[in-house]
Motif scaffolding. Sequence first.
Motif, mmCIF file in Angstrom:
data_model
loop_
_atom_site.group_PDB
_atom_site.id
_atom_site.type_symbol
_atom_site.label_atom_id
_atom_site.label_comp_id
_atom_site.label_asym_id
_atom_site.label_seq_id
_atom_site.Cartn_x
_atom_site.Cartn_y
_atom_site.Cartn_z
ATOM 1 N N VAL A 179 0.842 -1.196 0.000
ATOM 2 C CA VAL A 179 0.000 0.000 0.000
ATOM 3 C C VAL A 179 0.879 1.248 0.000
ATOM 4 C CG1 VAL A 179 -1.721 1.310 1.298
ATOM 5 C CG2 VAL A 179 -1.880 -1.178 1.188
ATOM 6 N N GLY A 180 0.551 2.205 -0.873
ATOM 7 C CA GLY A 180 1.303 3.447 -0.968
ATOM 8 C C GLY A 180 2.338 3.458 -2.069
ATOM 9 N N LYS A 217 -3.843 1.936 -3.496
ATOM 10 C CA LYS A 217 -4.595 2.422 -2.345
ATOM 11 C C LYS A 217 -4.786 1.339 -1.291
ATOM 12 C CE LYS A 217 -8.040 5.122 -2.634
ATOM 13 N NZ LYS A 217 -9.363 5.730 -2.912
ATOM 14 N N SER A 218 -5.065 0.115 -1.730
ATOM 15 C CA SER A 218 -5.312 -0.972 -0.788
ATOM 16 C C SER A 218 -5.152 -2.293 -1.513
ATOM 17 C CB SER A 218 -6.717 -0.871 -0.176
ATOM 18 O OG SER A 218 -7.705 -0.992 -1.183
ATOM 19 N N LEU A 219 -4.963 -3.362 -0.737
ATOM 20 C CA LEU A 219 -4.902 -4.704 -1.306
ATOM 21 C C LEU A 219 -5.346 -5.701 -0.245
ATOM 22 C CD1 LEU A 219 -2.032 -6.167 -0.132
ATOM 23 C CD2 LEU A 219 -1.048 -4.535 -1.720
ATOM 24 N N TRP A 220 -5.947 -6.809 -0.725
ATOM 25 C CA TRP A 220 -6.345 -7.880 0.174
ATOM 26 C C TRP A 220 -6.433 -9.175 -0.603
ATOM 27 C CZ3 TRP A 220 -9.748 -4.211 -1.612
ATOM 28 C CH2 TRP A 220 -10.878 -4.676 -2.289
ATOM 29 N N ARG A 221 -6.453 -10.297 0.157
ATOM 30 C CA ARG A 221 -6.526 -11.627 -0.455
ATOM 31 C C ARG A 221 -7.691 -12.405 0.133
ATOM 32 N NH1 ARG A 221 -0.564 -14.143 -0.067
ATOM 33 N NH2 ARG A 221 -0.584 -13.106 1.946
ATOM 34 N N ASN A 222 -8.325 -13.209 -0.734
ATOM 35 C CA ASN A 222 -9.435 -14.036 -0.302
ATOM 36 C C ASN A 222 -9.675 -15.107 -1.352
ATOM 37 O OD1 ASN A 222 -11.620 -14.870 1.337
ATOM 38 N ND2 ASN A 222 -13.046 -13.732 0.046
ATOM 39 N N LEU A 262 -5.991 -12.316 -5.346
ATOM 40 C CA LEU A 262 -5.437 -11.047 -4.898
ATOM 41 C C LEU A 262 -6.225 -9.910 -5.531
ATOM 42 C CD1 LEU A 262 -3.167 -9.309 -3.552
ATOM 43 C CD2 LEU A 262 -1.930 -9.516 -5.730
ATOM 44 N N THR A 263 -6.632 -8.958 -4.702
ATOM 45 C CA THR A 263 -7.357 -7.782 -5.184
ATOM 46 C C THR A 263 -6.577 -6.526 -4.797
ATOM 47 O OG1 THR A 263 -9.489 -8.908 -4.916
ATOM 48 C CG2 THR A 263 -9.529 -6.516 -5.136
ATOM 49 N N GLU A 298 -10.293 5.476 -10.398
ATOM 50 C CA GLU A 298 -9.970 4.317 -9.569
ATOM 51 C C GLU A 298 -10.214 3.039 -10.348
ATOM 52 O OE1 GLU A 298 -11.448 4.165 -5.633
ATOM 53 O OE2 GLU A 298 -10.899 6.231 -5.154
ATOM 54 N N ALA A 299 -9.407 2.033 -10.044
ATOM 55 C CA ALA A 299 -9.522 0.744 -10.712
ATOM 56 C C ALA A 299 -9.398 -0.362 -9.684
ATOM 57 C CB ALA A 299 -8.436 0.589 -11.776
#
Length: 496
Positions: A374-375, A388-393, A397-398, A455-456
């Motif tokens: 991030v950043g 801006k942000s990231l997460w996994r599920n 990966l998003t 934003e994407a």
Amino acid sequence: MNQIIHILKKDLRRYAWAWITIAILATIEIYLHGTSAGMRESGLNSMLTMITSMVGGILFFIVTVMVVQEESLADPDANWLARPIARGKLLAEKLLFILLLIGIYTLSQVVVLSLNGGASRLPYALLGILPSLALWQAQVFLAAQTRSLPRYLLLAIGLTVGFYVSMFVLFYTLESFSDSFPSFDVGMLPAETPSHIVTIIQTLFWLLAGLGILSFLYLKRRILISWLFLIPACFVAAVLTPSDSTLGIDTYISFDNEISFELEKLRTNGTMYTNGSELTECLGIFEIDGDFAEKDIWVVVSGTTIQSGDKELELEQFARSQRVKVESDGRGSFSLGYIKKESIEGSGQEYTVTCSLQVTRSEQIEVGRLPLEVGADYSGSGNRIVIKSLWRNDNKLTVDFAGYIPSFAFEPSFIEAPYEALEGKFSFALNQIQNGMFYDFNLSNSWGDFGTISEANAETPLDDNASLDNYEVIVYARQIDASTWDYINGTGIAFE
């Protein structure tokens, strides 16, 4: 000249609260668009974005009307008309004041471009003053004829409603009686004239025509004749548009399927659990020729249906742009959406598949690499992109990207893809640093804050146990050279 400067000083003192506020807002935009900190996700940045995008535009509009109405031509108590004040010089002062306001925002754009590595685009930013001035001349024309802001708004709203009603009636009449009337095409420029050339021609024409009509209005105070002058001006402006258009609006929509898809089979890919259901991705497999395989093709799939007889598979779709993948056997594939896994297990059925495609062909050019954190940011050619942000599920990966991607009226431009994330100008891939394997991100538009930040939302498969330190994001600049629409209607299609 001394009289112009004298009136200008008076307006600058009287409306100092307005132009100082506009300057402060423009400075805030430098922070929001020219630094990575300004594009990160935070409550402060969201609040500042909303303030600059809403308050700045409204304030600019209000102060322009108030400055012009300070010496309104329509005011019966305009004592200044009896004084030795040349009305031509008064008009020059009003335009000069507006030019100073436009210059404040232009200066902020220049600073942002410099911070984002876009020094080569500075001339286009500076030339943007001309179309802005041509546009705001219309506001001077209306404000000079009204005595107060409410009267101005009433006139502006009435003209806007009248314009859209007349355009609706005009196009409806042309459509209804197209066989009886000749083609309504007065454009004299070549049909292939680039858009930025048309913009330059129209800007220069309306600068001169607007200045001429305004000068007549101020010098003669003949309001009706001033309005009548707009009729030949609009006709000449229509002539100065490309042929094969109606008042400059392109009436030829190409459905040239140079890029076409012939669906052969369906294939499932992976598993995703959501709301207690087990979903699998449905891929469309199609024939691809050698020349096609060498192209960088992206599609946005919409309106997909997969059915066998009266049975239609329940499909979850996402409006996203995805790069067409070339399979090991030479065929191409892209995702149609997600379906419930149990609905196709052991079915052995053949299906009818339909969907609409928005297709673009482009060239990807690597312009940077970012650590997966991030950043992390990329800046170049006046653009800035920040993670801006990231997460996994579910082994996926998003990553959310924010991008500042300015465009200028006089700047030559490639074919745009406004329905794609980041206007189709950028794409990304996830690279495994150790072995060089990379995976394309699928991109979708994301709702952003007010303002000019795009934003994407980007997704790609990644094992939940994989260490993010072993990966990086490759940033590509895309140059689109073809865009078309296609429609798939495949019958007798089975799952591999």
